[in-house]
Scaffold this active site. Structure first.
Site, PDB file in Angstrom:
ATOM      1  N   ASP A 153       0.857  -1.186   0.000  1.00 58.85           N
ATOM      2  CA  ASP A 153       0.000   0.000   0.000  1.00 58.85           C
ATOM      3  C   ASP A 153       0.892   1.234   0.000  1.00 58.85           C
ATOM      4  O   ASP A 153       1.871   1.300   0.765  1.00 58.85           O
ATOM      5  CB  ASP A 153      -0.905   0.009   1.224  1.00 58.85           C
ATOM      6  CG  ASP A 153      -1.952  -1.097   1.182  1.00 58.85           C
ATOM      7  OD1 ASP A 153      -2.030  -1.810   0.163  1.00 58.85           O
ATOM      8  OD2 ASP A 153      -2.685  -1.249   2.176  1.00 58.85           O
ATOM      9  N   ASP A 275     -14.936  -4.443  -1.410  1.00 58.41           N
ATOM     10  CA  ASP A 275     -14.716  -4.154   0.007  1.00 58.41           C
ATOM     11  C   ASP A 275     -16.056  -4.262   0.717  1.00 58.41           C
ATOM     12  O   ASP A 275     -17.057  -3.651   0.293  1.00 58.41           O
ATOM     13  CB  ASP A 275     -14.136  -2.753   0.183  1.00 58.41           C
ATOM     14  CG  ASP A 275     -12.748  -2.630  -0.443  1.00 58.41           C
ATOM     15  OD1 ASP A 275     -12.056  -3.662  -0.522  1.00 58.41           O
ATOM     16  OD2 ASP A 275     -12.377  -1.514  -0.840  1.00 58.41           O
TER      17      ASP A 275
END
Length: 389
Positions: A153, A275
């Protein structure tokens, strides 16, 4: 290799090596097993000296190996692997149904390389932690491997991790993401999940330079996501070296544009990101929650040709509390033909074993690596398999 052979050493030799390597503080009698006279014992002999030994015990269609030991000066030279190959070959030729051992936890990485998986919980004995490791040998079952996909990330060009998608709960792990990616590749991992967290928050790709550098310096198959809202963003991502574009929020908020991209570039160029919070889709870096049911979301884009989906349970991600097995199991049961990738909550190798057992095609691993819960070499060493029958 000249001077190197696999032999059948004497019991005295077997006991001496066991004693020296495994329990030097104990008496010689401690390493002797009651069933030793009926076991098969193999050793690696180098220039006339036995340096590594293994003992194999048969019970019906089950084959157990025990007291696997290599002299300290002969370790890390591949001798142990030679003996394990001998055991696996013997098991295959003898039509055994299972090979197993009780492994010290520090040696589990070696057994993973031979397709063995943990079974049950661990225990402690004589000052060591153990796990039962098992390899089924059912030739009639159809197998496929579960792919391990490490995650990087990015915020401000640096390798970070968030907890539950909260930008205020940020930890910087490495200021140079390329170094991290090269560690993954050097260990044998083939795929990389690269997330532009700045882009996800801003609604436009920001860290494409990081992607470009990693794609140029490694041969990893990269999926890149975060901030892909316009076709210009998509082009930048593909031109910078991503094999797949990860699309999440756009697939919820602008279905027509995503459907057009699927037709124009092909569904094989996209990884659909779902998600989830309480089985509902979350978007915009988890800053918004919708009323869209995860199963409807997947079905819609499966009808458009999408074959790869990864699902992250927002409540689990970054917390190292274990993955959402029931959610993933339900998704896989409804869409068995899907290349389903689990994400979020993985804290140890047993979590990965469980994901493989329920039929996941892939698993994204992030914080567990950076926090030292899982070693990169153990991920690369394992051929994760799940049974499709």
């Amino acid at each position: 290799m000249s001077g190197l052979n696999i032999t059948s050493p004497s019991l005295d030799t077997v006991w001496q090596i066991r004693h020296r390597v495994m329990y030097p503080e104990r008496t010689l009698d401690f390493v002797k097993l009651e069933d030793d006279p009926n076991a098969i014992h193999w050793g690696v002999e180098v220039h006339g000296e036995t340096v590594s030994i293994i003992s194999v015990f048969k019970k019906g269609k089950s084959l157990q190996f025990r007291k696997f030991a290599t002299l300290p000066e002969a370790q890390r030279k591949g001798y142990g692997s030679m003996l394990l190959e001998k055991v696996m070959q013997y098991a295959e030729e003898g039509n055994f149904e299972i090979v197993w051992c009780n492994a010290r936890t520090e040696a589990m990485g070696l057994y993973y390389r031979f397709g063995m998986l943990p079974d049950g919980i661990g225990w402690e004995d004589n000052g060591h932690e153990y796990r039962k490791m098992v390899k089924p040998l059912n030739k009639h079952s159809k197998k496929r491997s579960m792919e391990i996909i490490p995650a990087i990330d990015i915020i401000d060009g640096k390798c970070v991790r968030l907890t539950q998608g909260d930008y205020e709960q940020k930890t910087i792990y490495n200021e140079h993401p390329l170094e991290v990616a090269m560690q993954f590749e050097d260990a044998g991992l083939r795929r990389l999940h690269l997330v532009d967290l700045d882009g996800a928050k801003a609604g436009a790709v920001k860290n494409w330079k990081v992607l470009e550098i990693i794609a140029a310096k490694t041969s990893m198959v990269i999926d890149f996501g975060g901030g892909i809202k316009r076709e210009d963003d998509l082009r930048i991502v593909f031109e910078s070296g991503a094999e797949l574009a990860t699309i999440g929020s756009l697939a919820v908020k602008d279905e027509n544009s995503f459907a057009d991209w699927l037709k124009k570039y092909g569904p094989e160029k996209f990884l659909l990101g779902a998600d989830v919070k309480d089985e509902r889709i979350a978007v915009s870096g988890w800053l918004e929650t919708t009323n869209i049911w995860i199963y409807d979301f997947i079905r819609k884009y499966q009808d458009h040709g999408v074959k790869q989906v990864f699902c992250t349970d927002v409540s689990k991600d970054g917390k190292l509390e274990g993955p959402s097995l029931e959610l993933y199991k339900n998704i896989i049961s409804q869409y068995p033909e899907l290349y389903f990738i689990a994400s979020g909550g993985v804290s140890n190798l047993y979590d990965l074993h469980q994901l493989s057992e329920i039929g996941c095609s892939g698993a994204i691993v992030g914080k567990a690596i950076y926090e030292g819960r899982i070693r990169i070499k153990d991920l690369a060493a394992k051929t994760w398999e799940n049974d499709l029958t």
